[in-house]
Design an enzyme around this catalytic site. Structure first.
Site, PDB file in Angstrom:
ATOM      1  N   SER A  75     -20.436 -58.003  28.408  1.00 12.68           N
ATOM      2  CA  SER A  75     -20.776 -57.682  27.022  1.00 12.68           C
ATOM      3  C   SER A  75     -20.426 -56.216  26.787  1.00 12.68           C
ATOM      4  O   SER A  75     -20.298 -55.432  27.745  1.00 12.68           O
ATOM      5  CB  SER A  75     -22.283 -57.884  26.802  1.00 12.68           C
ATOM      6  OG  SER A  75     -22.708 -57.254  25.616  1.00 12.68           O
ATOM      7  N   TYR A 125     -31.124 -56.682  29.271  1.00 10.43           N
ATOM      8  CA  TYR A 125     -29.867 -57.377  28.991  1.00 10.43           C
ATOM      9  C   TYR A 125     -28.682 -56.490  29.383  1.00 10.43           C
ATOM     10  O   TYR A 125     -27.753 -56.926  30.078  1.00 10.43           O
ATOM     11  CB  TYR A 125     -29.809 -57.734  27.496  1.00 10.43           C
ATOM     12  CG  TYR A 125     -28.564 -58.474  27.083  1.00 10.43           C
ATOM     13  CD1 TYR A 125     -28.441 -59.835  27.306  1.00 10.43           C
ATOM     14  CD2 TYR A 125     -27.502 -57.812  26.463  1.00 10.43           C
ATOM     15  CE1 TYR A 125     -27.297 -60.527  26.932  1.00 10.43           C
ATOM     16  CE2 TYR A 125     -26.352 -58.489  26.080  1.00 10.43           C
ATOM     17  CZ  TYR A 125     -26.251 -59.850  26.308  1.00 10.43           C
ATOM     18  OH  TYR A 125     -25.113 -60.520  25.936  1.00 10.43           O
TER      19      TYR A 125
HETATM   20  P1  NAD Z   1     -25.037 -69.291  23.045  1.00  8.19           P
HETATM   21  O1  NAD Z   1     -26.516 -69.248  23.090  1.00  8.19           O
HETATM   22  O2  NAD Z   1     -24.376 -69.814  21.836  1.00  8.19           O
HETATM   23  O3  NAD Z   1     -24.469 -70.070  24.313  1.00  8.19           O
HETATM   24  C1  NAD Z   1     -24.997 -69.882  25.574  1.00  8.19           C
HETATM   25  C2  NAD Z   1     -24.980 -71.204  26.307  1.00  8.19           C
HETATM   26  O4  NAD Z   1     -25.411 -70.962  27.640  1.00  8.19           O
HETATM   27  C3  NAD Z   1     -25.935 -72.235  25.722  1.00  8.19           C
HETATM   28  O5  NAD Z   1     -25.287 -73.461  25.570  1.00  8.19           O
HETATM   29  C4  NAD Z   1     -27.044 -72.346  26.743  1.00  8.19           C
HETATM   30  O6  NAD Z   1     -27.626 -73.637  26.806  1.00  8.19           O
HETATM   31  C5  NAD Z   1     -26.319 -71.988  28.007  1.00  8.19           C
HETATM   32  N1  NAD Z   1     -27.224 -71.501  29.021  1.00  8.19           N
HETATM   33  C6  NAD Z   1     -28.178 -70.557  28.898  1.00  8.19           C
HETATM   34  N2  NAD Z   1     -28.823 -70.413  30.062  1.00  8.19           N
HETATM   35  C7  NAD Z   1     -28.273 -71.292  30.931  1.00  8.19           C
HETATM   36  C8  NAD Z   1     -28.513 -71.610  32.287  1.00  8.19           C
HETATM   37  N3  NAD Z   1     -29.500 -71.012  32.976  1.00  8.19           N
HETATM   38  N4  NAD Z   1     -27.731 -72.539  32.868  1.00  8.19           N
HETATM   39  C9  NAD Z   1     -26.769 -73.171  32.183  1.00  8.19           C
HETATM   40  N5  NAD Z   1     -26.505 -72.916  30.897  1.00  8.19           N
HETATM   41  C10 NAD Z   1     -27.248 -71.981  30.274  1.00  8.19           C
HETATM   42  O7  NAD Z   1     -24.543 -67.790  23.327  1.00  8.19           O
HETATM   43  P2  NAD Z   1     -23.106 -67.116  23.297  1.00  8.19           P
HETATM   44  O8  NAD Z   1     -23.156 -66.030  22.312  1.00  8.19           O
HETATM   45  O9  NAD Z   1     -22.046 -68.095  23.232  1.00  8.19           O
HETATM   46  O10 NAD Z   1     -23.158 -66.409  24.721  1.00  8.19           O
HETATM   47  C11 NAD Z   1     -22.244 -66.695  25.752  1.00  8.19           C
HETATM   48  C12 NAD Z   1     -22.156 -65.482  26.638  1.00  8.19           C
HETATM   49  O11 NAD Z   1     -21.627 -64.419  25.897  1.00  8.19           O
HETATM   50  C13 NAD Z   1     -23.483 -64.989  27.180  1.00  8.19           C
HETATM   51  O12 NAD Z   1     -23.311 -64.580  28.521  1.00  8.19           O
HETATM   52  C14 NAD Z   1     -23.803 -63.810  26.330  1.00  8.19           C
HETATM   53  O13 NAD Z   1     -24.621 -62.869  26.960  1.00  8.19           O
HETATM   54  C15 NAD Z   1     -22.415 -63.268  26.075  1.00  8.19           C
HETATM   55  N6  NAD Z   1     -22.273 -62.402  24.901  1.00  8.19           N
HETATM   56  C16 NAD Z   1     -22.604 -62.858  23.659  1.00  8.19           C
HETATM   57  C17 NAD Z   1     -22.455 -62.002  22.579  1.00  8.19           C
HETATM   58  C18 NAD Z   1     -22.802 -62.427  21.193  1.00  8.19           C
HETATM   59  O14 NAD Z   1     -22.871 -61.559  20.303  1.00  8.19           O
HETATM   60  N7  NAD Z   1     -22.980 -63.685  20.911  1.00  8.19           N
HETATM   61  C19 NAD Z   1     -22.008 -60.719  22.768  1.00  8.19           C
HETATM   62  C20 NAD Z   1     -21.685 -60.290  24.043  1.00  8.19           C
HETATM   63  C21 NAD Z   1     -21.824 -61.152  25.109  1.00  8.19           C
END
Ligand code: NAD
Length: 605
Positions: free
Chosen positions: A475, A488
């Site tokens: 991130s 985080y």
């Molecule tokens: P999201 O919540 O839409 O998707 C995350 C998915 O991970 C979900 O389907 C959830 O069920 C699954 N998940 C969570 N914990 C789990 C576990 N213990 N085992 C298996 N599956 C699990 O979120 P997103 O925004 O798509 O996030 C994806 C990645 O991107 C994450 O690592 C997040 O930290 C990172 N990220 C997101 C953003 C943002 O702004 N959305 C920014 C930077 C980084």
């Protein structure tokens, strides 16, 4: 075939008489009633260069290898000069094809000089009706190459001059092989002895039983392939060298001998062309047998049976692109037919990444703790072009469950070519409000989930010895401190550093590692994120506020997915996505003090 050969799956060998009475040693694998695939080796090789690929194709096809005249156990022409022309090599090929598959055309595959020959076979009249398809690997048509040079010399632009000079420099060995006697002396002397070690080191090949003992003689005879053909064809290339069969072009992007640009004009010569690229060096039959066998198998099957489900290219092209857009063609070339595993695939970035890989024609494994969501993603992935897609319900923080996932994946689907460790959860709140349980939860998923994925699938990739790529979703929070996201941000900074360390460790195995660092992306993460130190009612309010903010920012996860595919294609170490992430990264290098100042401001959520 003897009983012993049958029992051990060893090839049956026999001799076939080629052009001018030269005896050619032919090896056959698998059931002769199945479609025939003829694999032609290059220089300085013998048919055994194909053994790993042949083993992997033999359960579905009748696989045929032969030693090119003057190589391996085949005889050499009585007079070497003029004995290796493409015309004579065509006679040999037809003799082999007639012997192994008299009633049906064969599927042809060539590597290096085997591919140079293959282009001749696929473009001359004599072979029409005897070839069903041609897969070309690291060996251009001398006619196409001749036209490529002519066009650039006649109408030079700075870019074209650079292309010709670049390929000229890569062809140094071709000039060396045109000198009389010296190459033969070198190959029969010190070069022949040292070659296996040089090859293993330069190409990072396993030190196994290849090359065979005939190498010095093969290489000495094979110099005539160059002398008999290169100057003649490059000087006056055939004007009508059009392929009369569908062609699959596989280009290793790290080939020290051939520039990718050589194939820029190829669509002109090949009406039915499928392009593939593989991140590897020149000797792919030894370094990437699994990938080659898959692509060859899919291509042959699609043209033999017209079965789109087994041909990633066909199915990928028949589906409208939704995630990849203009980058679709490059992605299909690079990823088609590969196996990709994505965690956190039920939602947001993971889900969009599965769809992007599906559009590129990969087989995908969608992993999530949300089983229904993973199943939905897998189903839609098939509709987006994945030749196959499977859901897996796993909690990435559970070490044992991840071990089982890795074992099951290897058993059922094979070793993934790309693994995206993406599952993650959000946690906001000041450090003093964050409890040990909060820390444990966020580190278990965001860091341990990535550690498990890297460790288990990295090990499988190393053991397979055919490269691969690991992507970890970090991130912008990894390099942008914030008083509001201590746990985080710490988890993501750890993921970034883990990725950098692992990249250094896995590079010698041809495995790339990339850390993806998005800023604010409009996904449902805000719905599940937690805020430390506040009650339930306040949690909901803050979630709604941050969802509004992410919605207003409205950066789509599909763009992150595209960045992930690009990072794998280009093997990029760290990829900030979104302008704010790129800005934060720049600031972290140019003026960390300013970034520290920003970290004291409370975010608007
Ligand atoms: P999201 O919540 O839409 O998707 C995350 C998915 O991970 C979900 O389907 C959830 O069920 C699954 N998940 C969570 N914990 C789990 C576990 N213990 N085992 C298996 N599956 C699990 O979120 P997103 O925004 O798509 O996030 C994806 C990645 O991107 C994450 O690592 C997040 O930290 C990172 N990220 C997101 C953003 C943002 O702004 N959305 C920014 C930077 C980084």
């Amino acid at each position: 075939m003897t009983r012993d050969e049958q029992a051990e799956g060893r090839p049956r060998e026999r001799f076939v008489t080629g052009g001018g009475g030269v005896r050619l040693c032919v090896a056959e694998y698998g059931d002769a009633a199945l479609p025939t695939v003829v694999l032609v080796h290059g220089y300085p090789d013998s048919k055994e260069v194909w053994s790993e690929v042949a083993d992997r194709l033999a359960d579905r096809f009748h696989v045929v290898l032969y030693d090119v005249r003057g190589h391996g156990r085949s005889g050499a022409p009585a007079r070497l000069r003029g004995g290796f022309t493409l015309e004579k090599l065509t006679e040999d090929f037809l003799a082999v094809a007639d012997a192994v598959s008299p009633d049906h055309p064969v599927h042809l595959v060539g590597h290096d000089w085997g591919s140079v020959q293959g282009w001749e076979f696929a473009t001359v009249r004599d072979t029409e009706g005897r070839i069903s398809s041609f897969t070309s690997i690291s060996g251009p048509s001398l006619d196409h190459f001749g036209h490529w040079i002519k066009r650039r010399v006649r109408r030079p632009t700075p870019r074209r001059v650079v292309q010709v000079v670049g390929q000229g420099a890569k062809s140094w060995y071709v000039y060396a092989l045109h000198t009389p006697v010296l190459p033969e002396l070198a190959w029969r002397g010190v070069l022949g002895k040292q070659w296996p070690k040089l090859l293993a080191r330069a190409e990072k090949l396993p030190t196994d039983s290849y090359p065979t003992a005939s190498l010095p003689e093969d290489a000495a005879h094979g110099a005539w392939l160059y002398r008999d053909n290169v100057r003649r064809r490059l000087g006056s290339p055939r004007p009508d060298a059009y392929a009369h069969v569908p062609v699959q072009l596989i280009t290793p992007t790290g080939d020290a001998f051939l520039s990718e640009r050589l194939y820029d004009d190829l669509d002109r010569w090949v009406p039915r062309l499928t392009r593939r690229t593989v991140a590897a060096k020149h000797w792919v039959p030894r370094s990437r047998p699994e990938q080659l066998a898959r692509w060859i198998g899919d291509f042959v099957t699609s043209h033999e049976y017209g079965d789109p489900a087994s041909a990633s290219v066909v199915s990928a092209e028949s589906t409208a692109a939704t995630v990849l857009g203009a980058s679709g063609a490059a992605a299909k070339e690079r990823f088609g037919g590969q196996l990709v595993l994505v965690t956190g695939a039920a939602s947001g970035i993971g889900r969009a990444t599965v769809f992007a890989f599906a559009e590129a024609g990969t087989r995908v494994i969608a992993v999530d703790r949300d089983g229904e969501g993973a199943a939905r993603t897998a189903e839609l992935a098939r509709l987006s072009g994945a030749p196959d897609a499977w859901p897996e319900t796993v909690d990435v923080s559970d070490a044992e469950a991840m071990e089982k996932l890795a074992a099951r994946t290897a058993d059922l689907y094979g070793v993934p070519d790309v693994v995206v460790n993406n599952a993650g959860i959000g946690l906001a709140g000041s450090f003093l409000d964050t409890t040990p349980e909060d820390w444990k939860q966020v580190l278990d998923v965001n860091l341990w989930g990535v550690i498990h994925g890297c460790r288990l699938f990295g090990k499988l990739m190393v053991e397979r010895g055919q490269g691969g790529h690991i992507v970890n979703t970090a991130s912008a929070a990894a390099f942008q401190p914030s008083r509001a996201l201590p746990a985080y941000s710490t988890s993501k900074a750890a993921v970034l550093m883990l990725s950098e360390c692992l990249r250094a460790e896995l590079a010698p195995h041809g495995i790339g590692v990339s850390a993806i660092c998005p800023g604010l992306v409009n996904t449902p993460i805000t719905r599940s994120a937690r805020f430390a130190g506040v009650g339930e009612e306040e949690q909901e309010k803050r979630r709604a506020r941050s969802a509004r903010l992410y919605g207003l920012r409205n950066y789509p996860p599909e763009k992150v997915a595209r960045a992930i595919l690009r990072a794998v294609r280009r093997d990029t170490a760290v990829v900030p996505v979104t302008p704010e992430a790129r800005g934060a990264r720049l600031l972290s290098r140019l003026s960390p003090k300013a970034l520290r100042g920003l970290s004291r401001i409370d975010p608007p959520v």
